[in-house]
Every structure is written in structure tokens, then in C-alpha cells.
Design a protein around this motif. Structure first.
Motif, short mmCIF file in Angstrom:
data_model
loop_
_atom_site.label_atom_id
_atom_site.label_comp_id
_atom_site.label_asym_id
_atom_site.label_seq_id
_atom_site.Cartn_x
_atom_site.Cartn_y
_atom_site.Cartn_z
N ARG A 22 -12.26 -52.26 -6.20
CA ARG A 22 -11.67 -52.49 -7.52
C ARG A 22 -10.43 -51.62 -7.74
NH1 ARG A 22 -15.51 -52.08 -12.60
NH2 ARG A 22 -15.90 -54.29 -12.79
N ALA A 25 -7.62 -53.36 -6.23
CA ALA A 25 -7.28 -54.57 -6.97
C ALA A 25 -6.42 -54.26 -8.18
CB ALA A 25 -8.55 -55.29 -7.40
N GLY A 26 -6.59 -53.08 -8.77
CA GLY A 26 -5.85 -52.75 -9.98
C GLY A 26 -4.59 -51.92 -9.73
N ARG A 69 -11.05 -47.60 -13.68
CA ARG A 69 -11.78 -48.84 -13.40
C ARG A 69 -12.98 -48.64 -12.48
NH1 ARG A 69 -7.47 -53.07 -13.44
NH2 ARG A 69 -7.06 -53.24 -15.68
N GLU B 161 -7.83 -50.80 -22.14
CA GLU B 161 -7.63 -52.16 -21.63
C GLU B 161 -6.99 -53.05 -22.68
OE1 GLU B 161 -8.04 -53.19 -18.66
OE2 GLU B 161 -9.36 -51.74 -17.71
N GLN C 361 -10.96 -56.29 -19.46
CA GLN C 361 -10.04 -56.67 -18.39
C GLN C 361 -10.39 -58.02 -17.79
OE1 GLN C 361 -12.06 -53.91 -18.44
NE2 GLN C 361 -12.22 -53.04 -16.41
N TYR C 362 -11.58 -58.56 -18.10
CA TYR C 362 -11.91 -59.88 -17.59
C TYR C 362 -11.58 -60.99 -18.58
CZ TYR C 362 -14.24 -57.74 -13.60
OH TYR C 362 -14.51 -57.03 -12.45
N PRO C 471 -12.75 -57.69 -8.31
CA PRO C 471 -11.45 -57.84 -9.01
C PRO C 471 -11.28 -56.78 -10.08
CG PRO C 471 -12.65 -59.91 -8.94
CD PRO C 471 -13.59 -58.86 -8.49
N GLY C 472 -10.06 -56.27 -10.21
CA GLY C 472 -9.79 -55.26 -11.22
C GLY C 472 -9.61 -55.88 -12.58
N GLU C 473 -8.79 -56.95 -12.63
CA GLU C 473 -8.55 -57.58 -13.92
C GLU C 473 -8.15 -59.03 -13.71
OE1 GLU C 473 -5.29 -55.60 -15.72
OE2 GLU C 473 -3.86 -56.33 -14.24
N GLN C 475 -5.74 -62.32 -15.23
CA GLN C 475 -4.61 -62.65 -16.08
C GLN C 475 -4.60 -64.15 -16.32
OE1 GLN C 475 -0.92 -61.20 -14.58
NE2 GLN C 475 -1.76 -59.19 -14.10
N ARG C 486 -6.84 -61.13 -9.01
CA ARG C 486 -6.26 -60.27 -7.96
C ARG C 486 -7.38 -59.39 -7.43
NH1 ARG C 486 -3.04 -55.15 -7.73
NH2 ARG C 486 -1.72 -55.40 -5.92
#
Lengths: 118, 272, 807
Positions: A22, A25-26, A69, B161, C361-362, C471-473, C475, C486
């Protein structure tokens, strides 16, 4: 050993990482990195000294997106700092102070000096 | 209302207009920013090495000094200075850390001081801001926080966020805040010194994304983000000829524009 | 019976009535003891102890002949209590209790001196020390048994009424098991229909059975069963009392529709003017104010949502009544308040899914093409009926571990079912339309159950793409509204950025609001993951620490349907076990109030961690709730509370026998060991032949909280050099809240030691679980060091006597 030194300087428990990816990924800088942040952690856990020659810690912008994260609360930014410190403390500068563009804002120059000089 | 204000080196030189606009804008809603008598460079960015005390001396000294001058609340406008000072404050909350670092300075006891970013002061002042608006902005702005205002969690001025402080400010000033995903994406920061190409790519990515969401201008609070975004646009244009430049504002400049009906740029000083 | 003279050491003929007559039996344990400890010497020593009338040294006490010796001696020599110097009471304690019952004595009247696990084995290298210690241990047991009073076993009447809270699959299964066995079940469900979350699912893994199809017959059975009283749309107002005597107050909300008349024809729905989001479909579709909770609802009848309806009192609309041909609608319906007398309770209140908006973030709630897995289940079920609520698309991504294994939202645990349900949903989507491109972004793929690994393999064969990366986030593309993911494929080390038509968040499980509410009402402890805590993680997985209350299903932790059903049946069996005989025998280790000393101050009420004490003039203890920890004892300023077994007199006698008569240069270290953990641990240390100093004497207690400051100080007065209190770690402790009491008592005692000039370090406490062998040895060594470092002078010990110790 590399792992001990990194744990000492960063204060982070690298064993907590379970390679979920993660952080990578960020991370906004991955385009310029040769080793991804989670790959760096894996290399350190294996005491692979070649990680000190990677481009990655010098491209890290300390934006903390990784640490904020991480599901295991590992602060990867601190680990990157530890890698930089290990190199810099052997009296090596990453940047040539003579070549800095002095017309840039102080915060950039001060930050660069703190991050990239020993 | 009078508050203690820590400018930081850049606000006195490169980002003079940020400060000039701030003093005027805050005064307009009744807040007097009184500069500290004695302050030092904060020593950005915060050192993450656990055993590195010396790199933290500068920041801690500033905090203790502000207290010595009798203030219990300190306002910082520069995002990077805010981040560094706030993290230093977390560091000295631990008694043993405070004891170790005090050995390197003359300053006295630490009793606790509240460190706020300029935007946090505005959180509850939305009514005053709306009243002070002479000409609503009527433009689409993308609020760009960068990283230092929102991360790490201990210093975040809003949800890391889904922040909304700047958006609410923009709306209170009569503008339209655009929703866009890269509002808290790093601009590249100090890489501008060593790896300018990286920052150029980042800047392009950020500006294109803002434009795609309908933004006509970008608002920020960090002098380095401002500099990076401004400086690199010419480089982006060189590499990507179709690229259109995007105007840039400090949030205090925006406030002034709304309060005075015209854009007050002040001096633009590039010297050091 | 002819007595063998060979092993008879002594027989003392004593005249007189009401005299204590003790038989001491020293066991060789087939060499296990006698190889190290000189058992004859110990027997000789025992024969000189007060009130000891018979002493024997026998090869195997636990054998038939050993037990026979006891039984015969009891009859022949009119013994009224027995000491067996042999193995651990945890090992053969019950054997000798049964022997005593056969001999006609109360089973409390036997005490074991643990000279095997606590002497012969750990001190095998120093036989003289082992023998000396064995003598002291025997003396301790003798002195204790002299003070023991026979305790009558109390039994309470228990009936056949069971309250099952929660009408999901766990509650349904438990109810059916109990009802079929002839028990009286009250199944309470707060929604208007039973079925829980399972009724919302499409198919179940790994067999892909249709969930409603296998659930509906069970729901129908519940409705029909003569032994099940189904109370839907009912909330629990209050539960009080204890096992065999719970008083439950319920409120059944008015349905405004009579289920016995309603035919579920749906005419009323057609005319109702109000539309609101349908909870069964998670708000994705609408229902009317008068509605059928779901197509498979049981009871199968409509209900009026009085919050959505335009108005019932006063009546504003009335269209549904006009449309109803069965005359089932009754606007005069009122809430019913029901009181029940219940004997046992099963808590099956289930789970809720993690609120995905907590991970901003999701983009859940902001992006129209990001949904949760439960929403996808409903989409699939509705699509199978021909209702297409929203397009699903071709490119679909599943993101695993949303809200689980994530420190950022505070849920560290794994929710167990998400890997499998995502595999299932992906398989269903792929099979329905093979042209789809389905990805699952996982961190670990957990396919641990029966048939799971094979099912995962079939999903891979179907073409579902499994990518290891988190996944981090997300879009959203502003024009197409597609979702951009991503992620780093951690196995190929490449970063992937892809656009999807639909992203499904595999959300984890969290305890439901109902679970939290019942936990508070019944004072049920919760584990660190937030779910209800079981009495023991291994051996009592469906019991709660409260007697008579059991837990089943996801209220105890995330699990799939087979595990839920197994647990439900287990809970039903446990409930049956205590209700079956009509009588429940309580453990004899309980607290007791000596009313003549009690002045009704009420301090004990607050000290009791399970609220077993009530004030009624004097303090009264509810034996059904009392757990026998003894935490109340140190709170009483009048010495009016004690334990029936492990009483003040007994423990003080053991302490005195342990510390007095020590020779010059010797030390005495006392370790108070709670039965569940510390004592078991000490036995384990001995069994492993790990060495520790032999001046350590272990005194067994139910909980170390029963050791008061006064007792600790008295121990020092009499000759103790160091004291340690051992207790279970909170996570496995059968007694909630005792650690605070222990801490307070130790602090008070330390203060007094300081006043007398004795180092407060000599009293310590810590928690254990039974595997911490090295920790125990370390502590024993440390205490020995502290004792050796400095002698406590006689003057200092005398000084202790002058300091007043208030409990």
C-alpha cells in the motif's frame, strides 16, 4: 548489521511489514525509484547492503503518505531517513554544496542540506 | 485579537507577498498577527532519525522562545515551518527528550504552547470572512494542501484523506472550490534542488489533474509548493508544448482580493 | 478389614469426642517422589504433627489399594479429615475427593501436599532440600486441613426456558436444537423478520448453494415449532438475575398488521403513497411504508413502518386498510410489554459490515461505481429475479481487507470470510458473463476451510485474476465515472494503474449494535477485537464468563456459516447440559457473609467485580453469580466476608506453617498462585524439571485478590522474606477485575513495610499464562536474591505488629 542500524535510527519495527504494497501504491515518487518502498523494506530485512546504493531514498520527498496509509503503522519515511543517514554519516554528501541554485527559496535549500549532507 | 506569529525565513524573502497579504487579510477580520521578537530558522524539514538530537535544536529553541515571550498560542503561516515546529513539539512532550535537548540552549522550562497553522485560525471565522468580502471571487479554484499540512497524523490540521478547510474558505470568499483527487499529493518538495526533473513531472501531473476537474487557478499555503508549481511550469511547457500555464495564489492573497475588490500582489522578490 | 502393618507408621489412640482426627498419606509415586524425597522421613515428621492420628507411606496413593487404605482408615480410626502428600491437586485432587465421599466424608475434607511437582521434581538435584521442603509442605497441608470446615454443595433449581437473542442463522440453529430436545425456546429478533444477513446473500461458498433456499426451510421450521415462541420486531428492555432465575423484559413493537390474517398479497403496497429506502437491499431500492420485509420473510406478513407512514395516530391516510381484503390491518395495534422467566440465555446477535466510508481514500459514498460486497450480493440476487438495479459492467475489481487487518481504522483482526466471498462473487460474475475482466487485489488469500482451496483453484481456472497488492487510493474519472485503481503487484514488482467499471470493497465484519447493547446489558466482557469474549479461548469457546449465558455465531467473532452452525449447536448443547437435570450444582468456592459481624456499610458491593452482592440490611451474596475470587475480602473493614473454601483461617494456617520454624540462614518465599494459571504454571515448571530455589513455597488460591494486606503483613511478621502474588492474564482470566484489587492490596502492604523499614520490593505481583515457564523461574530466582541480599531483623518484624493494618 544493516537491519539493526536501520531499526536503531528509525525506531521502527520492520518485521511488522507484511508486504501488502500500500505504501508503494500511494507514493508519488515511485516513477523515479528503482526499488519500491516495500522492496526496500524487504531488502533491509534480508540485510542486503546493496540497498544503500539505490536511488530511492534520495528521491523520497518525506511526504509521509506511506506511513499514514500503512495498515501495520510502519512509518516508511523514517526508514528512508535511516538509509540516508547511514550513507551520510560516513562523511559523504549526496549533493555538491557549490552547485546549489542560491536563488531558490530558503526552505528548499535548508531542507536539501539537512536531508542530503552528512 | 492579537496572536503571536512566526514567519520563517522564506516569508521574509521569497514569499514576501504571502506575508504582506496575510497581515492585511487577517487584520480585515480582526486578527492582528504580531511577529515574535526573536525567532530563528525552524530547521525544516523535521529530522526523522530517532537519535538525531542536534537537528531538532533549532525548532525546539523557537518553541521555548515563543513561550518565553509570554505567548501561549503561536500562529505559523508557512506550511513547512508549521509541520517542523509541530513535530518538534510532539518530540518535547516526552520529558526525557526535553531534558536532553535543553542542554543545548539557554531557554527555560516548557509549559506547553499551542501551535496553530494560519488556516486553523480561520476555521471558526467564516462569518467574519463572509462579512468582509466586498467582491466575491467567482472563479473555480483547486485547493492544494500539499503534504506538510496534513501528514503525519499528529500535525494534521484536518482529515488527511478528505480535508475541507481551504474549500470552506474559498466558498466563504465567494469562489467555487473544485473537488480533485491530488489535493494532498506531494509536489516534490526539496527535490527541486537535486532532481529538478522529478518536480517538473509532479507539477505537470498536479496541474493537469486540477485542470481536468475544472480548476481555473490553484490556491496553496506552502511557499515551497508555490515556488515549485510556479517555477516548473516553464519547464513543463518546454517538454510538453501543449501545456497551458495555471495561475497560482496564496490563500491570503485570495482573501485580500475578495476583501479589497482587486488583486494586491505586493512585491515579488526573487532575491535571497 | 485387615490392615497391612507394613506401611503403617503410627496409630495414635486418642480418646474424646469432637476432636480433629487426621490421616496423612505419603505417596512414593512409584519412585517419582521417593527417588528424591525421603518419604519415610516425611512420614515420621508428619506423625508428630498435631491431631495426626494415622500416617502411612504408600507406593501409589491413587491406585485402588491406596484409596482403599484411606477409606478403611476413615472407618477404622474415625478419621474426619485427610492429607495426601503426593502429586498436584490439579492432577489427582478429584480422585481423593471421590474416595472421601465413598468413605462417607464431605469431599472438602481432603488436602493435598504437592510434594511431587513442587518438590521432588524441581529440586531433583538437591534431595536433602527436597525432603525438607516436602516436610514443610506436609505441615502446611495439615495445619490447613485442621481449619477446614465441611462445605455443603449448593444446588439451585433450573427449568427449561431458554432465551435466544437474535434470529440469524446462529439463533435459528440453536433454537431448533433446543426445541427438538424438548426445551422451551423464546427467540427474540429486533427486525420484523428472522434470517439475519444470511438471507441477504446470493450463493454461499464453497458449494454455491443458494443461501435463501437452504435457509428458508429452517426459518419455516422455527415458525412452526410448538416449542419455539417466535417474537419478532421485539427489543429487549432489561435482563436481570442469574442462571436459573433470569428476569427478562421485552417490548414487542406494533406491526399494525395481524400476521395470522395477512396473506402477503401485496395489494396494500400498491396503494401506499410513501416510498423510502429498502434496508434489506441496503438502500439501493425503495419500499413502501407498509412492506414485506423480504421475499422470504418469516413471519411472512407485512408490517407498517410507523416512522415512514404518513400517520397512524391520528390516521392520515388509511389507504392500505381499504385495500386489504383479508382485513389484516389494525391501526389500533399497541406495543406489548412481555415479562419472561428464563433459565439460560444464548446470545446470537451477529455482525454488521464495516462502514466503508471510514476509508475515505476508497471513495465509498462519493464515487458512484464503488460498492460493498454485500451490495453486490443483493445486485446479483435481484438480477437473478430479473430486476436490474444498476449496471455491473465488464471490468470489475475487488479490493480485499477493507476495514480488516488495518491499524489505521483500529481493526487489527482478519475477518475470515472476505477472501472466500470475494472469490465466490468473482466466480459468479465471471460465469454469468465470461467476457468480463475480473480482478481481486488481495494481501493474503485465506482459503483455510473444507473445499476452500479447491474452490479458489476453480476460480483461477475461470479466469479470475488474483493480484497481490493493496491499493492506496481510488480516483474517479470525471467524465466516464470509471474508477482508477493504482496498486503495486508485489509479486512482479510492477505498478499497475487500471480503470474499472465497478470496484467492490470486500468489507470486514464488526460487532453489531445489538451485540454491543446486549454486552452492556449483561455485562459481558469483550475481546480486544471488540467481539464478545468467550470464557476460555480453547476449552470453553461458546461459554461466556457469566454462568448460564452462552454465545454463538458472529457475535463472538467473524466466521462463516458452517462454523456458525457448529457453534450454535454447541451453545445449545451447553445450555442443555446445565438444564437437563433440573438442578444445577454450584461450585462450593463462594464468598460468605458472617452476618453477626456485618454492619451494612456496603463497601463489598463496589469491590465485587461481578455485582454478586446486594445490600438488604446486611450484605447478601447471590451464590449463583459469585465467582469465588475473594476480591471482596480486602474491602470489608469488619472482617465480615470470607470464602467458604480457601478461608482466612485456612490460608493463614498455611502461611504460618510455611514460614515459622525456619532455621538460621534459611529464607521463606511465599508465592500465592491462582488456580487457573499460576498454580498450573508452577506445576508445569516442576514437571519439566526446571530448577528454582527450594525456599519457595506455593500456596494455592482461587484468585490472588483474596490475599489481603493484613495477611501479607502477618506473613512477614511470622518470618516470610518475600511474597509474590500471581494471577491470570486478563485475556484468559475467569475473574474479571481482580488485577486492580491485587494492585491496591500490594500497594497498601508495601506502604506498611516501608513504615517498618523493610524494603517494599519484597512484595511483588505479576500476571501469567500457563506456558510462561522461564518467567516463573526468573521470578523465583529474583525473589530468592532479594531475600538473600538482606536479612529482616527481629526488631523490624516486631515493628510490623505495632502498625495498625485496616484490611
Amino acid at each position: 548489521m544493516l537491519l539493526e542500524k536501520v531499526e536503531e535510527i528509525s525506531g521502527e519495527n520492520l518485521y511488522a511489514c507484511y508486504q501488502c504494497g500500500r505504501c508503494t501504491a500511494g507514493c508519488p515518487m515511485t516513477g523515479e525509484m528503482d526499488l519500491m518502498p516495500n522492496q526496500i523494506i524487504l531488502a533491509i530485512l534480508r540485510n542486503d547492503e546493496s540497498v544503500l546504493d539505490a536511488k530511492t531514498p534520495w528521491v523520497c520527498a518525506q511526504c509521509y503518505q506511506c506511513g499514514v496509509r500503512c495498515p501495520k503503522n510502519v512509518d516508511i519515511a523514517k526508514i528512508m531517513e535511516a538509509l540516508r543517514e547511514i550513507k551520510l554519516r560516513s562523511n559523504v554528501n549526496y549533493i555538491d554544496l557549490k552547485k546549489i541554485n542560491k536563488s531558490y527559496p530558503q526552505i528548499a535549500i535548508v531542507a536539501a542540506m539537512r536531508k542530503f549532507t552528512g | 485579537m492579537e496572536v503571536a506569529y512566526y514567519p520563517g525565513c522564506t516569508l521574509k524573502t521569497h514569499a514576501k507577498e504571502f506575508e504582506k497579504a496575510a497581515l492585511k487579510a487577517y487584520r480585515a477580520i480582526g486578527i492582528e498577527l504580531k511577529e515574535l521578537d526573536k525567532w530563528y530558522c525552524c530547521g525544516t524539514v523535521y529530522s526523522l532519525a530517532k537519535d538525531n538530537i542536534m537537528y531538532k535544536v533549532a525548532s525546539v529553541r523557537n518553541i521555548l522562545n515563543a513561550q518565553k515571550e509570554g505567548f501561549d498560542c503561536l500562529i505559523v503561516l508557512c506550511s513547512m515551518c508549521y509541520n517542523t515546529l509541530k513535530q518538534a513539539q510532539e518530540f518535547i512532550k516526552d520529558e526525557s527528550n526535553l531534558a536532553r535537548i535543553k542542554a543545548f540552549m539557554d531557554e527555560e522550562e516548557y509549559k506547553g504552547i499551542e501551535i496553530l497553522h494560519g488556516l486553523e485560525l480561520l476555521k471558526d471565522k467564516m462569518e467574519e470572512i463572509k462579512k468582509a468580502v466586498k467582491k466575491p471571487l467567482n472563479r473555480k479554484y483547486a485547493a492544494y494542501y500539499g503534504c506538510t499540512l496534513l501528514r503525519p497524523k499528529s500535525v494534521a490540521i484536518d482529515s488527511y484523506e478528505k480535508p475541507s478547510i481551504m474549500e470552506r474558505l474559498i466558498e466563504a470568499l465567494g469562489g467555487i472550490a473544485v473537488e480533485w483527487p491530488l489535493k494532498n499529493e506531494c509536489c516534490g518538495s526539496y527535490n527541486i534542488i537535486t532532481n529538478k526533473e522529478i518536480v517538473v513531472e509532479r507539477v505537470r501531473h498536479i496541474i493537469e489533474n486540477a485542470r481536468q476537474r475544472g480548476a481555473e487557478a490553484i490556491v496553496t499555503s506552502c511557499p515551497l509548493c508555490y515556488f515549485n508549481l510556479k517555477e516548473c511550469q516553464k519547464d513543463v511547457k518546454r517538454i510538453y508544448p501543449g501545456f497551458e500555464e495555471m495561475p497560482l495564489y496564496y490563500y491570503t492573497e485570495l482573501m485580500n482580493e475578495a476583501f479589497n475588490g482587486k488583486f494586491d500582489k505586493g512585491e515579488n522578490n526573487n532575491g535571497s | 478389614m485387615k490392615l497391612s502393618m507394613a506401611n503403617l507408621i503410627k496409630v495414635k489412640i486418642i480418646m474424646g469426642v469432637n476432636m480433629t482426627r487426621i490421616g496423612v498419606y505419603v505417596c512414593h509415586c512409584g519412585g517419582n517422589i521417593s527417588d528424591t524425597v525421603d518419604v519415610e522421613e516425611v512420614a515420621q515428621f508428619a506423625s508428630k504433627l498435631p491431631d495426626v492420628v494415622v500416617v502411612r507411606s504408600i507406593s501409589h496413593m491413587c491406585s485402588e489399594s491406596g484409596q482403599k487404605a484411606i477409606i478403611d482408615d476413615v472407618r477404622e480410626y474415625k478419621l474426619d479429615r485427610v492429607v495426601v502428600a503426593a502429586c498436584s491437586p490439579q492432577f489427582q485432587g478429584s480422585t481423593f475427593e471421590k474416595a472421601l465421599v465413598k468413605a462417607g466424608l464431605n469431599p472438602s475434607m481432603v488436602e493435598m501436599a504437592n510434594i511431587r511437582e513442587q518438590s521432588a521434581w524441581p529440586h531433583y538435584e538437591t534431595p536433602e532440600e527436597a525432603t525438607e521442603k516436602a516436610k514443610v509442605l506436609t505441615a502446611m497441608a495439615v495445619e490447613r486441613i485442621r481449619r477446614t470446615k465441611p462445605v455443603e454443595r449448593e444446588a439451585i433449581k433450573i427449568g427449561k426456558n431458554v432465551l435466544v437473542i437474535g434470529g440469524g442463522i446462529a439463533g435459528i440453529q440453536a433454537s431448533l436444537d433446543l426445541a427438538n430436545a424438548g426445551f422451551n425456546v423464546f427467540l427474540v429478533e429486533e427486525k420484523p423478520s428472522i434470517g439475519g444477513h444470511m438471507a441477504q446473500l446470493s450463493r454461499t461458498f464453497p458449494t454455491e448453494d443458494c443461501a435463501s433456499c437452504i435457509l428458508s426451510p429452517k426459518m419455516a421450521d422455527v415458525a412452526d415449532h410448538p416449542n419455539i415462541h417466535l417474537l419478532t420486531y421485539t427489543e429487549i428492555l432489561d435482563i436481570s438475575g442469574s442462571v436459573g432465575n433470569f428476569k427478562v423484559r421485552l417490548k414487542q413493537k406494533p406491526r399494525y398488521v395481524d400476521p395470522s390474517k395477512c396473506t402477503a398479497c401485496g395489494e396494500c403496497e400498491k396503494v401506499c403513497p410513501v416510498s423510502v429506502p429498502d434496508e434489506f437491499n441496503l438502500g439501493m431500492t425503495k419500499r413502501k411504508a407498509i412492506y414485506l420485509p423480504s421475499p422470504t420473510a418469516v413471519p411472512h406478513a407485512h408490517v407498517i413502518d410507523e416512522n415512514a407512514c404518513l400517520g397512524i395516530v391520528p390516521l392520515r391516510c388509511g389507504l392500505c386498510e381499504q385495500a386489504c381484503e383479508a382485513n389484516a390491518i389494525n391501526y389500533d395495534d399497541t406495543p406489548k410489554y412481555i415479562n419472561l422467566d428464563i433459565d439460560t440465555i444464548i446470545v446470537a446477535t451477529g455482525f454488521e459490515i464495516f462502514d466503508a466510508s471510514k476509508k475515505p481514500q476508497y471513495g465509498y459514498g462519493r464515487f458512484q461505481n464503488v460498492i460493498t460486497a454485500l451490495e453486490l450480493e443483493r445486485l446479483i440476487v435481484e438480477a437473478a429475479e430479473g430486476h436490474f438495479i444498476r449496471p455491473i459492467g465488464k471490468d470489475i475489481a475487488f479490493i480485499q481487507c477493507v476495514g480488516s487487518r488495518d491499524k489505521q481504522v483500529g481493526n487489527l483482526y482478519c475477518s475470515r470470510i472476505c477472501c472466500m466471498y470475494a472469490t465466490k462473487l468473482a466466480s459468479l460474475l465471471k460465469r454469468a458473463d465470461p467476457s468480463r475482466d475480473v480482478y481481486i487485489f488481495y494481501t493474503d488469500l485465506r482459503a483455510y476451510g473444507k473445499g476452500f482451496e479447491e474452490y479458489y483453484r476453480r476460480a483461477q481456472e475461470l479466469g479470475v485474476k488474483f493480484i497481490r497488492g493493496r491499493p492506496g487510493e481510488l480516483q474517479e474519472d470525471p467524465e466516464t465515472k470509471k474508477v482508477i485503481v493504482r496498486v503495486e503487484d508485489t509479486l512482479t514488482r510492477k505498478i499497475i494503474e487500471k480503470k474499472f467499471d465497478l470496484v467492490v470493497l470486500s468489507v470486514g465484519l464488526v460487532p453489531s449494535k445489538g451485540t454491543l447493547k446486549i454486552a452492556e446489558m449483561l455485562k459481558l466482557p469483550r475481546s480486544s477485537d471488540g467481539f464478545l469474549k468467550e470464557a476460555h479461548p480453547k476449552f470453553r469457546p461458546v461459554d461466556t464468563p457469566i454462568e448460564g449465558v452462552f454465545v454463538a455465531g458472529t457475535a463472538q467473532g467473524p466466521k462463516d456459516i458452517p462454523d456458525t452452525v457448529a457453534q450454535a449447536s454447541a451453545a445449545a448443547a451447553r445450555a442443555m447440559a446445565i438444564m437437563n437435570r433440573g438442578e444445577l450444582e454450584l461450585s462450593p468456592i463462594k464468598a460468605i457473609v458472617y452476618e453477626e459481624k456485618c454492619d451494612g456499610c456496603g463497601e463489598c458491593i463496589e469491590a465485587c467485580p461481578v455485582d454478586a452482592i446486594k445490600l438488604n440490611g446486611k450484605a447478601r451474596i447471590n451464590a449463583a453469580i459469585c465467582k469465588g475470587c475473594g476480591a471482596c475480602i480486602s474491602s470489608c473493614p469488619r472482617d465480615a466476608i470470607d470464602l467458604k473454601i480457601f478461608s482466612n483461617d485456612e490460608i493463614m494456617a498455611e502461611i504460618e506453617a510455611a514460614v515459622k520454624n525456619k532455621k538460621e540462614g534459611e529464607h521463606r518465599i511465599l508465592i500465592f498462585a491462582d488456580d487457573m494459571c499460576t498454580y498450573t504454571l508452577a506445576d508445569g515448571v516442576g514437571t519439566s524439571k526446571m530448577k528454582y530455589p527450594s525456599d519457595t513455597f506455593i500456596i494455592r488460591v482461587p484468585s490472588s485478590s483474596r490475599i489481603t494486606p493484613k495477611m501479607m503483613i502477618k506473613a512477614f511478621e511470622l518470618g516470610a522474606d518475600a511474597i509474590f502474588l500471581g494471577e491470570c492474564e486478563e485475556a484468559v482470566s475467569p475473574y474479571p477485575g481482580t488485577l486492580n484489587v491485587i494492585k491496591e492490596n500490594v500497594e497498601k502492604a508495601r506502604e506498611i513495610l516501608k513504615q517498618a523499614g523493610i524494603s517494599p520490593e519484597r512484595i511483588q505481583y505479576d500476571t501469567f499464562v500457563t506456558v510462561m515457564f522461564p518467567k516463573f523461574v526468573k521470578i523465583a530466582n529474583k525473589l530468592h536474591e532479594i531475600a538473600e541480599s538482606e536479612e529482616i531483623s527481629k526488631e523490624k518484624r516486631m515493628r510490623l505488629r505495632e502498625i495498625e493494618v485496616v484490611r
